[in-house]
Design a protein around this motif. Structure first.
Motif, short mmCIF file in Angstrom:
data_model
loop_
_atom_site.label_atom_id
_atom_site.label_comp_id
_atom_site.label_asym_id
_atom_site.label_seq_id
_atom_site.Cartn_x
_atom_site.Cartn_y
_atom_site.Cartn_z
N VAL A 171 0.84 -1.20 0.00
CA VAL A 171 0.00 0.00 0.00
C VAL A 171 0.88 1.25 0.00
O VAL A 171 0.62 2.21 -0.75
N ASP A 172 1.95 1.25 0.81
CA ASP A 172 2.85 2.40 0.83
C ASP A 172 3.59 2.54 -0.50
O ASP A 172 3.80 3.67 -0.99
N ASP A 185 -3.19 5.12 -13.31
CA ASP A 185 -4.64 5.04 -13.15
C ASP A 185 -5.09 4.05 -12.09
O ASP A 185 -6.30 3.95 -11.83
N GLY A 186 -4.17 3.30 -11.49
CA GLY A 186 -4.57 2.32 -10.49
C GLY A 186 -3.48 1.28 -10.33
O GLY A 186 -2.33 1.50 -10.71
N MET A 187 -3.86 0.12 -9.78
CA MET A 187 -2.91 -0.97 -9.60
C MET A 187 -3.56 -2.27 -10.04
O MET A 187 -4.77 -2.48 -9.88
N TYR A 188 -2.71 -3.15 -10.58
CA TYR A 188 -3.12 -4.50 -10.97
C TYR A 188 -2.66 -5.47 -9.89
O TYR A 188 -1.48 -5.53 -9.56
N ILE A 189 -3.60 -6.26 -9.35
CA ILE A 189 -3.30 -7.18 -8.25
C ILE A 189 -3.44 -8.60 -8.77
O ILE A 189 -4.53 -9.04 -9.14
N ASP A 190 -2.35 -9.33 -8.78
CA ASP A 190 -2.32 -10.66 -9.40
C ASP A 190 -2.61 -11.77 -8.40
O ASP A 190 -2.42 -11.61 -7.18
N SER A 191 -3.08 -12.89 -8.94
CA SER A 191 -3.15 -14.18 -8.23
C SER A 191 -4.06 -14.17 -7.01
O SER A 191 -3.78 -14.82 -6.01
N LEU A 192 -5.18 -13.46 -7.09
CA LEU A 192 -6.14 -13.48 -5.99
C LEU A 192 -6.80 -14.85 -5.86
O LEU A 192 -7.26 -15.22 -4.78
N GLY A 193 -6.86 -15.58 -6.96
CA GLY A 193 -7.44 -16.91 -6.90
C GLY A 193 -6.53 -17.90 -6.20
O GLY A 193 -6.90 -18.53 -5.21
N LEU A 237 -6.29 -1.04 -0.18
CA LEU A 237 -5.81 -0.40 -1.41
C LEU A 237 -6.88 0.54 -1.96
O LEU A 237 -6.57 1.64 -2.43
N GLY A 238 -8.14 0.12 -1.89
CA GLY A 238 -9.23 0.97 -2.36
C GLY A 238 -9.35 2.25 -1.54
O GLY A 238 -9.65 3.32 -2.09
N GLU A 239 -9.13 2.16 -0.24
CA GLU A 239 -9.18 3.36 0.61
C GLU A 239 -8.13 4.37 0.17
O GLU A 239 -8.36 5.59 0.27
N LEU A 240 -7.00 3.88 -0.33
CA LEU A 240 -5.96 4.77 -0.82
C LEU A 240 -6.30 5.33 -2.20
O LEU A 240 -6.16 6.54 -2.45
N LEU A 241 -6.75 4.47 -3.11
CA LEU A 241 -6.86 4.85 -4.52
C LEU A 241 -8.18 5.53 -4.88
O LEU A 241 -8.22 6.43 -5.72
N HIS A 242 -9.27 5.09 -4.29
CA HIS A 242 -10.58 5.56 -4.72
C HIS A 242 -10.81 7.06 -4.54
O HIS A 242 -11.46 7.68 -5.41
N PRO A 243 -10.35 7.68 -3.46
CA PRO A 243 -10.59 9.12 -3.35
C PRO A 243 -10.01 9.93 -4.51
O PRO A 243 -10.49 11.02 -4.81
#
Length: 440
Positions: A171-172, A185-193, A237-243
């Motif tokens: 996150v940092d 524009d954001g972040m790609y998060i891999d391998s959540l499955g 991560l959403g708390e950081l990026l969404h605003p």
């Protein structure tokens, strides 16, 4: 809460009610839909306008910015590993002995993301029911002989203690990267499955969980399913990026990860199938596929374009070798140009679970919109050639009883006829070919 469901629409009405009850989980933050751009192409793409989301960066963000592609640099929170070993350890205990004697490179460029850091791995290790660290001994194309450790990626793990964790470091790292390059524009998060399939019995982790604990089915003991720790990471991560209007692009949103779908803005899976499930958990948010081992069969890929377009899901080739020369890429550009502009017009109007349409002969129908242009859309699909009669509740759809439906792909037009309770459309369907109809 018990919610009554309209029996005429069953699970479709249930999906609609769930969306209305949880509006924050279905907010569409992506400005434009489009394909999944995988990796770093070796050619200048002739059709960048067809792509919506780039799993890559931060290098190359200027090209993405010029062409309206969302740049989302890669991170993977669910595992850390030691790589390029001389040989594979024979057991988990041997793997841990190897790890405890491991010395990472002192100048690792990845240390800021929690790689090559024994302290991070120790703090975030998952424990099995016997209290032993969970390890995966494997050989991979990118790391050779490796020992991989599933990680608790909760960004609030050990909060206030000064102990380093993979979730907080990522996150940092994200905050620093987006501060340095505001055009990201954001972040790609891999391998959540893959890395969510482990149960964590490590009791010192329990106090930091922000989602409820679960329990082991065989013993009844409390534990943390690691897919919930990954969900906590997505929430942080959403708390950081969404605003700032930035996106969380998650890969691995399988049926067992449906709650993670509520925390991401762009949903992705490397594979195919269960398309109706994918659209339901996404609502109107973009859902993207990477399809592998199909690069020599563009006709088969076109079949997937038709199936996916019916559900408003964007399929992309997962083989980066096709992006190396203009000649190898040419069949991809042809397919993209044929389908993506029409798909984008439809999906950006927004998916509606309740169609208010009945189709004869087993044809499938989905409804979209009305969009910003006031048009309502329908996608219609059948595995076999047929002529289907669509019966529309025009009052519910806000339509008159006489209108024209135009296929965005072919230009074919079908005129509605007034009928009891609304109107009907008679639509010819070719086997395995989608109709993307704009209703005016």
């Amino acid at each position: 809460t018990i919610s009554r469901v309209d029996p005429r629409w069953g699970l479709r009405d249930a999906a609609l009610r769930y969306q209305k009850a949880n509006p924050a989980a279905f907010v569409k933050r992506a400005k434009h839909d489009g394909l999944w751009l995988f990796g770093e192409p070796k050619i200048v793409l002739p059709d960048p306008e067809n792509y919506g989301f780039h799993e890559g960066g931060p290098t190359g963000w200027e090209f993405d910015e010029e062409h309206g592609i969302a740049t989302c640099p890669y991170i993977v929170p669910g595992q850390r590993e030691i790589q390029r070993l001389d040989s594979l350890p024979a057991s988990a205990s041997e793997a841990m002995r190897l790890f405890r004697g491991w010395r990472p490179p002192s100048d690792s460029p990845r240390a800021g993301r929690g790689w090559d850091d024994p302290e991070v791995i120790e703090n975030c290790l998952l424990h099995d029911a016997q209290g032993q660290p969970q390890v995966v001994i494997r050989e991979t194309p990118w790391a050779g002989n490796s020992v991989t450790f599933p990680m608790n990626a909760n960004p609030w793990l050990f909060e206030g203690s000064g102990r380093k964790t993979v979730g907080r470091m990522l996150v940092d790292h994200t905050a620093t990267m987006h501060h340095q390059i505001p055009a990201l524009d954001g972040m790609y998060i891999d391998s959540l499955g893959m890395w969510g399939d482990y149960d964590n019995f490590r009791q010192e982790h329990f106090a930091y969980a922000r989602l409820p604990l679960s329990y082991d089915a065989s013993s009844g003991r409390p534990m943390i399913p690691n897919h919930l720790s990954l969900l906590e990471f997505l929430q942080g991560l959403g708390e950081l990026l969404h605003p700032d209007g930035k996106l969380v692009f998650g890969n691995g949103i399988h049926p067992t990860r449906r709650f993670q779908a509520l925390a991401v803005d762009v949903l992705g899976v490397e594979g195919r199938g269960q398309l109706e499930h994918k659209r339901t958990i996404a609502g109107s948010k973009p859902f993207l596929l990477l399809i592998y081992n199909i690069h020599t069969r563009p006709a088969e890929m076109e079949q997937w374009f038709n199936r996916c377009a019916h559900w408003g899901i964007y399929p992309s080739f997962g083989n980066i070798t096709l992006f190396r020369t203009p000649e190898s890429y040419a069949p991809i550009a042809q397919l993209n140009n044929r389908y993506v502009p029409s798909m984008r017009e439809v999906t950006e109007a927004g998916w509606q679970p309740v169609t208010h349409v009945r189709a004869s002969g087993g044809a499938l129908v989905e409804r979209w919109g009305p969009g910003s242009n006031g048009a309502t859309y329908m996608t219609v699909f059948s595995e076999r050639a047929t002529t289907t009669t669509l019966t529309l509740d025009t009052a519910a759809l806000g339509l008159g009883t006489r209108f024209v439906a135009r296929d965005l792909l072919t230009g074919d037009q079908f005129s509605a006829r007034a009928a009891a309770g609304g109107a009907t459309l008679s639509v010819r369907l070719s086997a395995g070919r989608v109709r993307m109809l704009r209703l005016r």
